[in-house]
Design an enzyme around this catalytic site. Structure first.
Site, PDB file in Angstrom:
ATOM      1  N   GLU A 150       0.745  -1.326  -0.140  1.00 44.43           N
ATOM      2  CA  GLU A 150      -0.024  -0.078   0.021  1.00 44.43           C
ATOM      3  C   GLU A 150       0.828   1.099  -0.019  1.00 44.43           C
ATOM      4  O   GLU A 150       1.839   1.179   0.613  1.00 44.43           O
ATOM      5  CB  GLU A 150      -1.011   0.028   1.205  1.00 44.43           C
ATOM      6  CG  GLU A 150      -1.633  -1.191   1.441  1.00 44.43           C
ATOM      7  CD  GLU A 150      -2.654  -1.135   2.546  1.00 44.43           C
ATOM      8  OE1 GLU A 150      -3.624  -1.968   2.467  1.00 44.43           O
ATOM      9  OE2 GLU A 150      -2.261  -0.397   3.353  1.00 44.43           O
ATOM     10  N   CYS A 203       3.474   8.466   1.532  1.00 47.57           N
ATOM     11  CA  CYS A 203       3.956   7.450   2.460  1.00 47.57           C
ATOM     12  C   CYS A 203       3.911   6.071   1.518  1.00 47.57           C
ATOM     13  O   CYS A 203       3.128   5.603   1.087  1.00 47.57           O
ATOM     14  CB  CYS A 203       2.896   7.325   3.701  1.00 47.57           C
ATOM     15  SG  CYS A 203       3.267   6.003   4.633  1.00 47.57           S
ATOM     16  N   CYS A 252       6.221  -7.324   6.899  1.00 45.56           N
ATOM     17  CA  CYS A 252       7.395  -6.686   7.648  1.00 45.56           C
ATOM     18  C   CYS A 252       7.689  -7.845   8.686  1.00 45.56           C
ATOM     19  O   CYS A 252       6.764  -8.512   9.219  1.00 45.56           O
ATOM     20  CB  CYS A 252       6.923  -5.434   8.540  1.00 45.56           C
ATOM     21  SG  CYS A 252       8.183  -4.718   9.306  1.00 45.56           S
ATOM     22  N   CYS A 308       6.426  -5.692  15.355  1.00 47.18           N
ATOM     23  CA  CYS A 308       5.938  -4.662  16.565  1.00 47.18           C
ATOM     24  C   CYS A 308       4.551  -5.348  16.726  1.00 47.18           C
ATOM     25  O   CYS A 308       3.583  -5.049  15.891  1.00 47.18           O
ATOM     26  CB  CYS A 308       6.118  -3.387  16.214  1.00 47.18           C
ATOM     27  SG  CYS A 308       7.894  -3.052  15.753  1.00 47.18           S
ATOM     28  N   CYS A 346       1.548  -2.766  15.555  1.00 47.64           N
ATOM     29  CA  CYS A 346       1.517  -2.421  13.973  1.00 47.64           C
ATOM     30  C   CYS A 346       0.759  -3.701  13.283  1.00 47.64           C
ATOM     31  O   CYS A 346       1.214  -4.912  13.356  1.00 47.64           O
ATOM     32  CB  CYS A 346       2.900  -2.190  13.762  1.00 47.64           C
ATOM     33  SG  CYS A 346       3.109  -1.750  11.900  1.00 47.64           S
ATOM     34  N   CYS A 406      -0.472   5.412  10.407  1.00 46.71           N
ATOM     35  CA  CYS A 406       0.724   4.831  10.824  1.00 46.71           C
ATOM     36  C   CYS A 406       0.278   3.440  11.571  1.00 46.71           C
ATOM     37  O   CYS A 406      -0.648   3.551  12.304  1.00 46.71           O
ATOM     38  CB  CYS A 406       1.548   5.550  11.827  1.00 46.71           C
ATOM     39  SG  CYS A 406       2.058   7.302  11.332  1.00 46.71           S
TER      40      CYS A 406
HETATM   41  N1  SAH Z   1       9.407  -0.014   9.975  1.00 44.65           N
HETATM   42  C1  SAH Z   1       9.718   1.374  10.037  1.00 44.65           C
HETATM   43  C2  SAH Z   1       8.705   2.124   9.057  1.00 44.65           C
HETATM   44  C3  SAH Z   1       7.213   1.708   9.071  1.00 44.65           C
HETATM   45  S1  SAH Z   1       6.206   2.358  10.192  1.00 44.65           S
HETATM   46  C4  SAH Z   1       9.499   1.928  11.290  1.00 44.65           C
HETATM   47  O1  SAH Z   1       9.132   1.013  12.366  1.00 44.65           O
HETATM   48  O2  SAH Z   1       9.756   2.874  11.806  1.00 44.65           O
HETATM   49  C5  SAH Z   1       6.013   4.083  10.659  1.00 44.65           C
HETATM   50  C6  SAH Z   1       5.564   4.435  11.967  1.00 44.65           C
HETATM   51  O3  SAH Z   1       4.333   4.211  12.551  1.00 44.65           O
HETATM   52  C7  SAH Z   1       6.774   3.909  13.070  1.00 44.65           C
HETATM   53  O4  SAH Z   1       7.095   4.791  13.870  1.00 44.65           O
HETATM   54  C8  SAH Z   1       5.689   2.930  13.712  1.00 44.65           C
HETATM   55  O5  SAH Z   1       6.152   2.351  14.881  1.00 44.65           O
HETATM   56  C9  SAH Z   1       4.323   3.574  13.618  1.00 44.65           C
HETATM   57  N2  SAH Z   1       3.150   2.814  14.265  1.00 44.65           N
HETATM   58  C10 SAH Z   1       3.230   1.492  13.665  1.00 44.65           C
HETATM   59  N3  SAH Z   1       2.125   0.809  14.279  1.00 44.65           N
HETATM   60  C11 SAH Z   1       1.513   2.143  14.660  1.00 44.65           C
HETATM   61  C12 SAH Z   1       0.006   2.406  15.393  1.00 44.65           C
HETATM   62  N4  SAH Z   1      -0.899   1.287  15.597  1.00 44.65           N
HETATM   63  N5  SAH Z   1      -0.426   3.535  15.673  1.00 44.65           N
HETATM   64  C13 SAH Z   1       0.526   4.724  15.520  1.00 44.65           C
HETATM   65  N6  SAH Z   1       1.663   4.564  14.967  1.00 44.65           N
HETATM   66  C14 SAH Z   1       2.114   3.142  14.738  1.00 44.65           C
END
Ligand code: SAH
Length: 370
Positions: free
Chosen positions: A111, A124, A131, A135, A138, A362
């Site tokens: 996406e 974005c 991935c 985490c 996410c 995000c």
């Molecule tokens: N893998 C990379 C880039 C992708 S995510 C990274 O982790 O930085 C971009 C941002 O969104 C990251 O800071 C991630 O931690 C955050 N993110 C992931 N899930 C989220 C959520 N449910 N709510 C808010 N931010 C989130």
């Protein structure tokens, strides 16, 4: 010999499955000339086609009138395969936020999200299908890693957005992409070569690339320390964003599992080196999760770590993801967290939640075709 295994679920090397076909955007100008010469055509045809593709954003060979017709077709067929097929697009904010789901040549889905603001357009984009960083808050992490994207698959996401904007298909009239954030699906620094190739393509002026200012490009990472160091040496002044989410290793080990390999102090050490080398302010991302990482003492501890450095904190109200037990912090708790950082002299902003209602914010990108 005793080798210590990688921490459980983390995948650093992506499966090779479904390697996409070679595309002009995978190559630098010299590589493009060589590829065109391999077709038995003069190398300078590569520059002409690149100027059409990247400068004029034309994907219609009929418009490439500076190139003989037979050569257009030949180059198109051999070096410009369709890498991204739109599966669906959804928009919100009166059409100024648009999420697109793309199908790749092997069926993998990714996406990208285009966000138009009064003064800029940010795209974005995804660097991997899925991935491997796992985490728990996410959505992308939940299905695991499918594969790395190629440089061209990354660049073509931006070109597709740039084309829609140029053609006036996005609310607000014709426009240009000014910012690119590697905050879609995937961990960009786990697909290092392709991502650096894409950053070069995005930043170099036409016909080499799209000519987007490096300062408008942000690479966001969970904190792969050796790769942060390597990125600092590339000589491209991109913005580095570090997804910290906790100032203490105990909690960060659970929120960002790669922390079991590289601790908070090591990640921040690499970030400060990046700032020193590039003179770019590092961005610290911190998703505020109710009663998990939003306590005043953690704000204080975060300030201890950051104060005096070239840094800016981006607080992200947690976006909802399917099946997650977590939610965003209460507004008064968020305000208190902001104030503690501000009082200590740490620059802080709260990120808007653009795209939330279309699962485009995000951490919400999970790419289902339905
Ligand atoms: N893998 C990379 C880039 C992708 S995510 C990274 O982790 O930085 C971009 C941002 O969104 C990251 O800071 C991630 O931690 C955050 N993110 C992931 N899930 C989220 C959520 N449910 N709510 C808010 N931010 C989130």
């Amino acid at each position: 010999m005793n080798e210590r295994p990688e921490p459980g679920a983390l995948v650093f090397e992506a499966p090779r499955r479904g390697k996409p076909p070679l595309h002009l955007m995978d190559l630098d100008p010299a590589g493009r000339r060589a590829a065109v010469a391999d077709l038995g055509l003069p190398g300078f045809r590569a520059d002409q086609v690149s100027r059409q593709w990247l400068g004029r954003l034309s994907d219609d060979p009929a418009e490439w009138t500076d190139v003989p017709e037979a050569a257009r077709e030949e180059i198109r067929r051999a070096l410009l395969p369709t890498l991204l097929t739109p599966v669906r697009s959804i928009d919100c904010d009166n059409g100024t936020t648009v999420k697109t789901v793309w199908r790749l040549h092997d069926g993998a889905l990714v996406e990208s999200v285009l966000m138009r603001y009064p003064d800029r357009v940010t795209m974005c984009i995804s660097s991997q299908a899925g991935c491997g960083m796992n985490c728990p808050f996410c959505a992308t992490g939940q299905a695991g890693l499918t594969r790395n994207l190629s440089t061209a698959e990354i660049v073509e996401q931006v070109i597709a957005g740039a084309r829609s904007l140029q053609r006036g298909e996005i609310a607000g009239g014709p426009g240009r992409v000014s910012n690119v954030v590697f905050m879609g699906m995937g961990e960009p620094l786990a697909n290092y070569r392709a991502v650096v190739g894409a950053v070069r393509r995005l930043t170099e002026p036409a016909p080499a690339g799209l000519g987007i200012g490096a300062r408008g490009i942000t690479v966001s990472t969970v904190g792969l320390v050796p790769r942060i160091r390597e990125l600092a040496q590339e000589g491209i002044p991109v913005t580095l964003a570090v997804s910290l989410h906790a100032p203490d290793d105990g909690l960060r080990d659970t929120l960002v599992p790669v922390n079991t390999r590289w601790k908070v102090s090591e990640v921040l050490g690499a970030a400060w080196e990046f700032a020193a080398t590039t003179h770019r302010r590092v961005s610290i991302e911190y998703a505020l999760i109710r009663d998990v990482n939003d306590q005043a003492w953690r704000a204080d501890l975060l300030a201890d770590l950051l104060v005096g450095h070239l840094v800016h904190v981006n607080l992200i109200p947690l976006n909802p993801t399917p099946g997650s037990k977590w939610t965003a912090s209460r507004p008064e708790v968020e305000r208190a967290f902001v104030r503690i950082l501000q009082d200590r002299g740490v620059a802080v902003t709260v990120r808007d939640t653009r795209g939330r209602e279309i699962d485009g914010a995000c951490g919400q990108l999970a790419a289902t075709a339905g």
